[in-house]
Design an enzyme around this catalytic site. Structure first.
Site, PDB file in Angstrom:
ATOM      1  N   GLU A 197       7.031  -3.227  -5.303  1.00 49.81           N
ATOM      2  CA  GLU A 197       7.244  -2.281  -4.211  1.00 49.81           C
ATOM      3  C   GLU A 197       7.150  -3.092  -2.933  1.00 49.81           C
ATOM      4  OE1 GLU A 197       6.831  -0.806  -1.232  1.00 49.81           O
ATOM      5  OE2 GLU A 197       5.212   0.629  -1.615  1.00 49.81           O
ATOM      6  N   HIS A 245      -3.673   1.653  -0.094  1.00 47.54           N
ATOM      7  CA  HIS A 245      -3.280   1.977  -1.466  1.00 47.54           C
ATOM      8  C   HIS A 245      -3.340   3.475  -1.719  1.00 47.54           C
ATOM      9  CE1 HIS A 245      -3.147  -2.280  -2.384  1.00 47.54           C
ATOM     10  NE2 HIS A 245      -4.267  -2.389  -1.703  1.00 47.54           N
ATOM     11  N   HIS A 267       5.764   8.089   3.030  1.00 44.60           N
ATOM     12  CA  HIS A 267       4.871   7.410   3.971  1.00 44.60           C
ATOM     13  C   HIS A 267       5.625   6.410   4.847  1.00 44.60           C
ATOM     14  CE1 HIS A 267       4.969   4.099   1.049  1.00 44.60           C
ATOM     15  NE2 HIS A 267       4.447   3.337   1.999  1.00 44.60           N
ATOM     16  N   GLY A 289       3.022  -8.456  -6.172  1.00 51.65           N
ATOM     17  CA  GLY A 289       2.241  -7.669  -5.230  1.00 51.65           C
ATOM     18  C   GLY A 289       1.765  -6.388  -5.888  1.00 51.65           C
ATOM     19  N   ASP A 319       1.830   9.063  -2.027  1.00 45.40           N
ATOM     20  CA  ASP A 319       3.240   9.332  -1.720  1.00 45.40           C
ATOM     21  C   ASP A 319       3.963   9.581  -3.042  1.00 45.40           C
ATOM     22  OD1 ASP A 319       5.923   9.310  -1.069  1.00 45.40           O
ATOM     23  OD2 ASP A 319       5.792   7.562   0.248  1.00 45.40           O
ATOM     24  N   GLU A 321      -1.317 -10.464  -7.381  1.00 44.34           N
ATOM     25  CA  GLU A 321      -1.759  -9.844  -6.131  1.00 44.34           C
ATOM     26  C   GLU A 321      -2.577 -10.846  -5.321  1.00 44.34           C
ATOM     27  OE1 GLU A 321      -2.534  -7.764  -2.963  1.00 44.34           O
ATOM     28  OE2 GLU A 321      -1.171  -6.993  -4.501  1.00 44.34           O
ATOM     29  N   ARG A 352       7.527   8.214  -3.654  1.00 45.83           N
ATOM     30  CA  ARG A 352       7.506   6.783  -3.984  1.00 45.83           C
ATOM     31  C   ARG A 352       7.025   6.541  -5.409  1.00 45.83           C
ATOM     32  NH1 ARG A 352       3.059   3.679  -4.734  1.00 45.83           N
ATOM     33  NH2 ARG A 352       3.163   1.442  -4.268  1.00 45.83           N
ATOM     34  N   GLU A 397       4.193 -17.258  -4.944  1.00 50.01           N
ATOM     35  CA  GLU A 397       4.738 -18.590  -4.686  1.00 50.01           C
ATOM     36  C   GLU A 397       3.831 -19.702  -5.201  1.00 50.01           C
ATOM     37  OE1 GLU A 397       6.433 -15.874  -1.505  1.00 50.01           O
ATOM     38  OE2 GLU A 397       4.492 -16.177  -2.477  1.00 50.01           O
ATOM     39  N   GLU A 432       7.582  -6.644   7.336  1.00 50.13           N
ATOM     40  CA  GLU A 432       6.587  -7.369   6.530  1.00 50.13           C
ATOM     41  C   GLU A 432       7.187  -8.512   5.723  1.00 50.13           C
ATOM     42  OE1 GLU A 432       2.931  -4.362   5.610  1.00 50.13           O
ATOM     43  OE2 GLU A 432       4.438  -4.633   4.077  1.00 50.13           O
TER      44      GLU A 432
END
Length: 395
Positions: A160, A62, A339, A95, A68, A117, A71, A146, A169
Protein backbone atom coordinates in the site's frame (compact mmCIF):
# COMPACT_ATOMS: atom_id res chain seq x y z
CA UNK A 1 1.54 17.77 13.89
CA UNK A 2 1.55 20.29 11.07
CA UNK A 3 -0.97 23.15 11.08
CA UNK A 4 -4.31 22.66 9.39
CA UNK A 5 -5.19 24.56 6.24
CA UNK A 6 -8.67 25.96 6.66
CA UNK A 7 -11.06 22.98 6.76
CA UNK A 8 -8.42 20.74 5.21
CA UNK A 9 -5.06 19.64 6.49
CA UNK A 10 -1.45 19.57 5.52
CA UNK A 11 -0.50 16.15 4.14
CA UNK A 12 1.36 14.94 7.20
CA UNK A 13 -1.26 16.16 9.65
CA UNK A 14 -3.60 13.18 9.39
CA UNK A 15 -1.74 10.19 7.99
CA UNK A 16 1.87 11.17 8.61
CA UNK A 17 2.57 12.83 11.99
CA UNK A 18 6.09 14.18 12.40
CA UNK A 19 8.01 12.55 15.20
CA UNK A 20 11.65 12.37 16.22
CA UNK A 21 14.21 10.53 14.12
CA UNK A 22 14.13 6.75 14.22
CA UNK A 23 16.86 4.51 15.52
CA UNK A 24 18.43 2.16 12.96
CA UNK A 25 16.19 -0.82 12.09
CA UNK A 26 16.83 -4.18 13.72
CA UNK A 27 15.42 -7.64 13.25
CA UNK A 28 11.80 -8.00 14.35
CA UNK A 29 11.83 -11.77 14.52
CA UNK A 30 14.22 -14.59 15.24
CA UNK A 31 14.18 -16.33 11.89
CA UNK A 32 17.36 -16.32 9.78
CA UNK A 33 15.56 -14.25 7.16
CA UNK A 34 14.57 -11.67 9.71
CA UNK A 35 18.12 -11.45 10.98
CA UNK A 36 19.42 -11.07 7.46
CA UNK A 37 16.99 -8.21 6.94
CA UNK A 38 18.48 -6.19 9.80
CA UNK A 39 21.42 -4.87 7.87
CA UNK A 40 23.66 -2.08 9.07
CA UNK A 41 23.07 -0.22 5.80
CA UNK A 42 20.17 1.47 7.60
CA UNK A 43 22.71 3.29 9.74
CA UNK A 44 23.40 5.59 6.81
CA UNK A 45 19.75 6.58 6.29
CA UNK A 46 19.13 10.14 5.24
CA UNK A 47 17.50 12.27 7.94
CA UNK A 48 14.27 12.57 5.94
CA UNK A 49 14.04 8.77 5.77
CA UNK A 50 14.61 8.46 9.50
CA UNK A 51 11.77 10.88 10.19
CA UNK A 52 9.54 9.17 7.65
CA UNK A 53 10.03 5.69 9.09
CA UNK A 54 9.69 6.94 12.64
CA UNK A 55 6.32 8.47 11.78
CA UNK A 56 5.06 4.99 10.94
CA UNK A 57 5.82 3.81 14.46
CA UNK A 58 2.79 5.84 15.57
CA UNK A 59 -0.25 3.60 16.02
CA UNK A 60 -2.59 6.42 15.00
CA UNK A 61 -1.41 6.21 11.39
CA UNK A 62 -2.15 2.48 11.21
CA UNK A 63 -5.50 2.94 12.93
CA UNK A 64 -6.55 5.53 10.33
CA UNK A 65 -5.48 3.33 7.43
CA UNK A 66 -7.01 0.10 8.71
CA UNK A 67 -10.28 1.83 9.66
CA UNK A 68 -10.52 3.09 6.08
CA UNK A 69 -12.80 0.29 4.95
CA UNK A 70 -12.69 1.36 1.29
CA UNK A 71 -8.93 0.88 1.34
CA UNK A 72 -8.73 -2.26 3.48
CA UNK A 73 -11.69 -4.01 1.81
CA UNK A 74 -10.22 -3.29 -1.63
CA UNK A 75 -6.93 -4.97 -0.68
CA UNK A 76 -8.71 -7.94 0.87
CA UNK A 77 -10.92 -8.28 -2.21
CA UNK A 78 -7.88 -8.10 -4.49
CA UNK A 79 -6.08 -10.81 -2.54
CA UNK A 80 -9.12 -13.08 -2.69
CA UNK A 81 -9.61 -12.25 -6.39
CA UNK A 82 -6.07 -13.50 -7.05
CA UNK A 83 -6.21 -16.34 -4.51
CA UNK A 84 -5.43 -19.01 -7.11
CA UNK A 85 -2.24 -17.15 -8.02
CA UNK A 86 -1.26 -16.62 -4.36
CA UNK A 87 -1.90 -20.16 -3.10
CA UNK A 88 1.37 -22.02 -2.55
CA UNK A 89 3.41 -19.01 -3.72
CA UNK A 90 5.92 -16.63 -2.15
CA UNK A 91 4.74 -13.08 -1.41
CA UNK A 92 6.69 -9.91 -0.57
CA UNK A 93 4.79 -7.23 1.37
CA UNK A 94 6.67 -3.94 0.96
CA UNK A 95 6.07 -1.66 3.93
CA UNK A 96 3.87 -4.14 5.78
CA UNK A 97 3.07 -1.88 8.74
CA UNK A 98 1.06 -3.92 11.24
CA UNK A 99 1.17 -6.87 8.85
CA UNK A 100 -2.53 -6.96 8.00
CA UNK A 101 -1.97 -7.52 4.27
CA UNK A 102 0.59 -10.22 5.01
CA UNK A 103 -1.97 -11.99 7.20
CA UNK A 104 -4.55 -11.70 4.43
CA UNK A 105 -2.10 -13.31 1.99
CA UNK A 106 -1.19 -16.09 4.41
CA UNK A 107 -4.85 -16.86 4.96
CA UNK A 108 -5.31 -16.91 1.19
CA UNK A 109 -2.83 -19.81 1.09
CA UNK A 110 0.56 -18.21 0.47
CA UNK A 111 3.42 -20.61 1.14
CA UNK A 112 5.56 -17.83 2.57
CA UNK A 113 5.16 -14.07 3.06
CA UNK A 114 8.14 -11.79 3.60
CA UNK A 115 6.70 -8.83 5.52
CA UNK A 116 9.25 -6.01 5.25
CA UNK A 117 8.83 -2.92 7.45
CA UNK A 118 11.43 -0.25 8.25
CA UNK A 119 9.62 1.40 11.17
CA UNK A 120 9.45 0.20 14.78
CA UNK A 121 5.90 -1.07 14.23
CA UNK A 122 7.62 -4.19 12.82
CA UNK A 123 7.97 -5.39 16.43
CA UNK A 124 4.19 -5.40 16.84
CA UNK A 125 3.73 -6.92 13.38
CA UNK A 126 5.85 -9.86 14.51
CA UNK A 127 3.69 -10.31 17.60
CA UNK A 128 0.51 -10.13 15.50
CA UNK A 129 1.86 -12.88 13.24
CA UNK A 130 2.60 -15.07 16.28
CA UNK A 131 -0.80 -14.35 17.86
CA UNK A 132 -2.50 -15.57 14.69
CA UNK A 133 -0.39 -18.74 14.51
CA UNK A 134 1.19 -17.76 11.21
CA UNK A 135 4.87 -17.77 12.16
CA UNK A 136 5.48 -20.73 9.86
CA UNK A 137 4.21 -18.69 6.89
CA UNK A 138 4.97 -15.03 7.60
CA UNK A 139 8.52 -13.79 8.15
CA UNK A 140 8.66 -10.22 9.47
CA UNK A 141 11.84 -8.39 8.47
CA UNK A 142 12.69 -5.08 10.13
CA UNK A 143 14.49 -2.96 7.55
CA UNK A 144 14.18 -1.13 4.25
CA UNK A 145 13.35 -3.26 1.26
CA UNK A 146 16.41 -1.76 -0.42
CA UNK A 147 18.62 -3.21 2.33
CA UNK A 148 17.13 -6.61 3.11
CA UNK A 149 18.26 -10.01 1.89
CA UNK A 150 15.66 -12.59 0.92
CA UNK A 151 16.42 -16.26 0.51
CA UNK A 152 14.45 -16.58 -2.72
CA UNK A 153 12.67 -14.76 -5.51
CA UNK A 154 8.98 -13.98 -5.00
CA UNK A 155 5.85 -14.63 -7.06
CA UNK A 156 3.82 -11.70 -5.72
CA UNK A 157 4.56 -8.18 -4.51
CA UNK A 158 1.88 -6.38 -2.53
CA UNK A 159 2.17 -2.89 -1.08
CA UNK A 160 0.00 0.00 0.00
CA UNK A 161 2.36 2.63 -1.37
CA UNK A 162 -0.06 5.39 -2.37
CA UNK A 163 0.25 8.77 -0.68
CA UNK A 164 -1.81 11.90 -0.92
CA UNK A 165 -2.15 12.97 -4.54
CA UNK A 166 -0.94 9.41 -5.26
CA UNK A 167 2.76 10.35 -5.38
CA UNK A 168 3.35 12.07 -2.03
CA UNK A 169 5.96 10.30 0.18
CA UNK A 170 7.61 8.67 -2.84
CA UNK A 171 7.19 5.08 -1.65
CA UNK A 172 6.59 3.79 -5.16
CA UNK A 173 10.34 3.66 -5.97
CA UNK A 174 10.76 1.10 -3.18
CA UNK A 175 8.13 -1.10 -4.80
CA UNK A 176 9.83 -0.74 -8.17
CA UNK A 177 13.18 -1.65 -6.56
CA UNK A 178 11.60 -4.77 -5.08
CA UNK A 179 10.08 -5.63 -8.46
CA UNK A 180 13.38 -5.39 -10.28
CA UNK A 181 15.35 -7.30 -7.65
CA UNK A 182 12.98 -9.93 -6.30
CA UNK A 183 9.95 -10.53 -8.56
CA UNK A 184 9.98 -13.60 -10.78
CA UNK A 185 9.15 -13.12 -14.50
CA UNK A 186 5.38 -13.14 -14.91
CA UNK A 187 4.87 -12.33 -11.22
CA UNK A 188 1.91 -10.45 -9.78
CA UNK A 189 2.04 -6.86 -8.45
CA UNK A 190 -0.81 -5.54 -6.28
CA UNK A 191 -1.90 -2.88 -7.03
CA UNK A 192 -0.87 -3.16 -10.63
CA UNK A 193 -1.98 0.15 -12.15
CA UNK A 194 -2.63 3.66 -10.86
CA UNK A 195 -4.06 6.80 -12.44
CA UNK A 196 -3.77 10.36 -11.13
CA UNK A 197 -6.59 12.71 -12.17
CA UNK A 198 -7.13 16.46 -11.94
CA UNK A 199 -10.05 18.82 -12.58
CA UNK A 200 -11.04 22.43 -11.82
CA UNK A 201 -13.21 22.72 -8.73
CA UNK A 202 -15.53 25.28 -7.22
CA UNK A 203 -15.92 25.64 -3.47
CA UNK A 204 -17.66 28.94 -2.61
CA UNK A 205 -18.53 27.90 0.94
CA UNK A 206 -14.91 27.22 1.73
CA UNK A 207 -13.77 30.50 0.17
CA UNK A 208 -16.47 32.55 1.88
CA UNK A 209 -15.80 30.93 5.23
CA UNK A 210 -12.05 31.41 5.04
CA UNK A 211 -11.56 34.67 3.11
CA UNK A 212 -14.77 36.71 2.96
CA UNK A 213 -15.30 35.92 6.64
CA UNK A 214 -12.79 38.62 7.55
CA UNK A 215 -14.78 41.44 5.94
CA UNK A 216 -17.24 41.51 8.83
CA UNK A 217 -16.33 39.83 12.11
CA UNK A 218 -18.94 40.53 14.81
CA UNK A 219 -19.58 43.88 13.16
CA UNK A 220 -15.87 44.72 12.98
CA UNK A 221 -14.21 45.44 9.63
CA UNK A 222 -11.21 43.10 9.63
CA UNK A 223 -10.72 43.12 5.86
CA UNK A 224 -7.07 44.02 6.42
CA UNK A 225 -6.64 40.28 7.02
CA UNK A 226 -8.12 39.27 3.65
CA UNK A 227 -4.79 39.34 1.74
CA UNK A 228 -3.21 37.20 4.45
CA UNK A 229 -6.18 34.80 4.38
CA UNK A 230 -5.88 34.45 0.59
CA UNK A 231 -2.17 33.70 0.92
CA UNK A 232 -2.78 31.17 3.69
CA UNK A 233 -5.54 29.51 1.67
CA UNK A 234 -3.47 29.05 -1.45
CA UNK A 235 0.19 28.75 -0.49
CA UNK A 236 0.16 24.99 0.15
CA UNK A 237 -1.98 22.08 -1.11
CA UNK A 238 -4.90 21.22 1.13
CA UNK A 239 -6.01 17.65 1.85
CA UNK A 240 -9.77 17.61 2.34
CA UNK A 241 -12.95 15.94 1.14
CA UNK A 242 -14.98 17.48 -1.65
CA UNK A 243 -18.01 16.06 -3.46
CA UNK A 244 -18.81 15.45 -7.09
CA UNK A 245 -20.84 18.69 -7.07
CA UNK A 246 -17.60 20.63 -6.54
CA UNK A 247 -16.02 19.34 -9.76
CA UNK A 248 -16.93 21.52 -12.74
CA UNK A 249 -15.48 19.54 -15.66
CA UNK A 250 -14.60 16.01 -16.65
CA UNK A 251 -11.18 15.17 -15.21
CA UNK A 252 -7.92 14.99 -17.07
CA UNK A 253 -5.35 12.25 -16.63
CA UNK A 254 -2.12 13.58 -15.14
CA UNK A 255 -0.34 10.23 -15.18
CA UNK A 256 -1.15 6.58 -15.70
CA UNK A 257 1.26 4.16 -14.02
CA UNK A 258 1.70 0.53 -14.99
CA UNK A 259 3.62 -0.96 -12.07
CA UNK A 260 4.87 -3.80 -14.27
CA UNK A 261 7.02 -1.48 -16.41
CA UNK A 262 7.07 2.00 -14.80
CA UNK A 263 10.57 3.28 -13.96
CA UNK A 264 12.02 5.33 -11.12
CA UNK A 265 13.31 7.83 -13.67
CA UNK A 266 9.77 8.48 -14.90
CA UNK A 267 8.67 9.10 -11.34
CA UNK A 268 11.05 12.01 -10.74
CA UNK A 269 9.19 14.51 -12.91
CA UNK A 270 5.71 14.16 -14.42
CA UNK A 271 4.24 16.77 -16.78
CA UNK A 272 0.80 16.75 -18.37
CA UNK A 273 -1.26 19.17 -20.42
CA UNK A 274 -4.99 19.49 -19.92
CA UNK A 275 -7.88 21.07 -21.81
CA UNK A 276 -11.37 20.80 -20.38
CA UNK A 277 -14.74 22.57 -20.67
CA UNK A 278 -16.67 23.90 -17.70
CA UNK A 279 -19.99 22.14 -17.21
CA UNK A 280 -21.53 25.13 -15.43
CA UNK A 281 -21.43 28.83 -14.72
CA UNK A 282 -19.28 28.99 -11.58
CA UNK A 283 -16.11 30.41 -10.06
CA UNK A 284 -13.04 28.18 -10.25
CA UNK A 285 -11.44 28.20 -6.82
CA UNK A 286 -8.64 25.84 -7.74
CA UNK A 287 -7.88 22.32 -8.94
CA UNK A 288 -8.59 19.00 -7.28
CA UNK A 289 -6.41 15.89 -7.61
CA UNK A 290 -7.34 12.28 -6.84
CA UNK A 291 -6.38 8.80 -7.94
CA UNK A 292 -7.56 5.29 -8.67
CA UNK A 293 -5.62 2.04 -8.43
CA UNK A 294 -6.43 -1.34 -9.96
CA UNK A 295 -5.36 -4.84 -8.95
CA UNK A 296 -4.69 -6.77 -12.14
CA UNK A 297 -2.28 -9.41 -13.38
CA UNK A 298 0.17 -8.51 -16.17
CA UNK A 299 -2.18 -9.88 -18.83
CA UNK A 300 -5.48 -8.87 -17.25
CA UNK A 301 -5.36 -5.12 -17.83
CA UNK A 302 -7.83 -4.53 -20.63
CA UNK A 303 -6.81 -0.99 -21.50
CA UNK A 304 -3.53 0.91 -21.55
CA UNK A 305 -5.07 4.38 -21.58
CA UNK A 306 -4.34 5.00 -25.27
CA UNK A 307 -3.72 8.58 -26.27
CA UNK A 308 -6.81 8.73 -28.47
CA UNK A 309 -9.08 8.05 -25.47
CA UNK A 310 -10.34 11.10 -23.56
CA UNK A 311 -10.73 11.01 -19.75
CA UNK A 312 -14.48 10.51 -19.96
CA UNK A 313 -14.02 7.42 -22.12
CA UNK A 314 -11.36 6.07 -19.76
CA UNK A 315 -13.62 6.46 -16.74
CA UNK A 316 -16.65 5.03 -18.51
CA UNK A 317 -14.64 2.03 -19.65
CA UNK A 318 -13.47 1.37 -16.09
CA UNK A 319 -16.97 1.75 -14.68
CA UNK A 320 -18.38 -0.74 -17.19
CA UNK A 321 -15.94 -3.42 -16.09
CA UNK A 322 -17.64 -5.93 -13.80
CA UNK A 323 -16.42 -6.16 -10.23
CA UNK A 324 -15.75 -9.81 -11.03
CA UNK A 325 -13.21 -8.77 -13.64
CA UNK A 326 -11.21 -6.22 -11.68
CA UNK A 327 -10.83 -4.66 -8.23
CA UNK A 328 -10.78 -0.87 -8.22
CA UNK A 329 -9.86 1.44 -5.33
CA UNK A 330 -11.00 4.99 -6.07
CA UNK A 331 -10.48 8.24 -4.18
CA UNK A 332 -12.63 10.27 -6.61
CA UNK A 333 -14.94 12.96 -5.17
CA UNK A 334 -18.06 11.09 -6.33
CA UNK A 335 -17.02 7.87 -4.60
CA UNK A 336 -17.07 6.87 -0.94
CA UNK A 337 -14.54 8.98 1.02
CA UNK A 338 -11.19 7.52 2.02
CA UNK A 339 -8.46 8.71 4.36
CA UNK A 340 -6.63 10.00 1.28
CA UNK A 341 -9.51 12.42 0.62
CA UNK A 342 -8.64 14.74 -2.28
CA UNK A 343 -5.74 17.16 -2.68
CA UNK A 344 -6.78 20.73 -3.57
CA UNK A 345 -4.63 23.52 -4.99
CA UNK A 346 -6.53 26.72 -4.25
CA UNK A 347 -6.13 29.99 -6.14
CA UNK A 348 -5.70 33.27 -4.21
CA UNK A 349 -8.71 34.63 -6.13
CA UNK A 350 -11.45 32.70 -7.94
CA UNK A 351 -11.80 32.85 -11.74
CA UNK A 352 -15.35 33.12 -13.08
CA UNK A 353 -16.15 30.79 -15.98
CA UNK A 354 -19.24 30.27 -18.10
CA UNK A 355 -20.75 26.97 -19.12
CA UNK A 356 -18.72 25.29 -21.90
CA UNK A 357 -15.83 27.72 -21.39
CA UNK A 358 -12.43 26.16 -22.10
CA UNK A 359 -9.94 25.82 -19.27
CA UNK A 360 -6.46 24.70 -20.31
CA UNK A 361 -2.88 24.59 -19.20
CA UNK A 362 -0.32 22.19 -17.77
CA UNK A 363 0.81 20.68 -14.50
CA UNK A 364 4.22 19.39 -13.45
CA UNK A 365 4.72 17.22 -10.37
CA UNK A 366 8.30 16.55 -9.35
CA UNK A 367 10.25 15.23 -6.39
CA UNK A 368 11.63 17.91 -4.10
CA UNK A 369 15.42 18.24 -4.10
CA UNK A 370 15.42 19.04 -0.37
CA UNK A 371 13.47 15.88 0.43
CA UNK A 372 12.53 13.34 -2.28
CA UNK A 373 9.48 12.33 -0.25
CA UNK A 374 8.03 15.82 -0.81
CA UNK A 375 6.47 17.08 -4.05
CA UNK A 376 6.87 20.31 -5.98
CA UNK A 377 3.85 21.28 -8.09
CA UNK A 378 3.83 23.77 -10.95
CA UNK A 379 0.38 24.60 -12.35
CA UNK A 380 -0.49 26.81 -15.30
CA UNK A 381 -4.09 27.73 -16.09
CA UNK A 382 -5.60 29.88 -18.86
CA UNK A 383 -9.27 30.64 -19.40
CA UNK A 384 -11.33 33.57 -20.64
CA UNK A 385 -8.33 35.86 -20.94
CA UNK A 386 -7.10 35.02 -17.44
CA UNK A 387 -3.73 33.32 -16.93
CA UNK A 388 -2.51 31.95 -13.63
CA UNK A 389 0.81 30.35 -12.75
CA UNK A 390 1.08 28.63 -9.39
CA UNK A 391 4.01 26.98 -7.67
CA UNK A 392 3.67 25.18 -4.37
CA UNK A 393 5.24 22.39 -2.36
CA UNK A 394 3.63 19.41 -0.67
CA UNK A 395 5.61 18.89 2.53
Amino acid sequence: MLPSHLNGHSPLARRRPRLSAASPPAAAGESPAAGAGATTAADSLEEHDRIYFQSYSHIGIHEAMIKDRVRTDAYHSAIMHHKKFIEGKVVLDVGCGTGILSVFCARAGAKRVYAVEASEIATQACEIVKANNLSDQVVVIHGRVEDVDLEEKVDVIISEWMGYMLLYESMLPSVLFARDKWLKPGGLILPSHATLFMAPITNPERYEGSVDFWCDVYGIDMSALVPLAKKFTSEEPSVETIGGENVISWPSVVKHINCYNFTVEEFKCITAKYKVSSMMLAPIHGFGFWFEVEFNGPQEYSHNVPSNLNPLEIIQKKRKQSSEDTVLLSTAPEDEPTHWQQTILYFPDPIEVKQDQTVEGSVTVSQSKENPRFLNIHLECSTGGHTLVKDCAMR
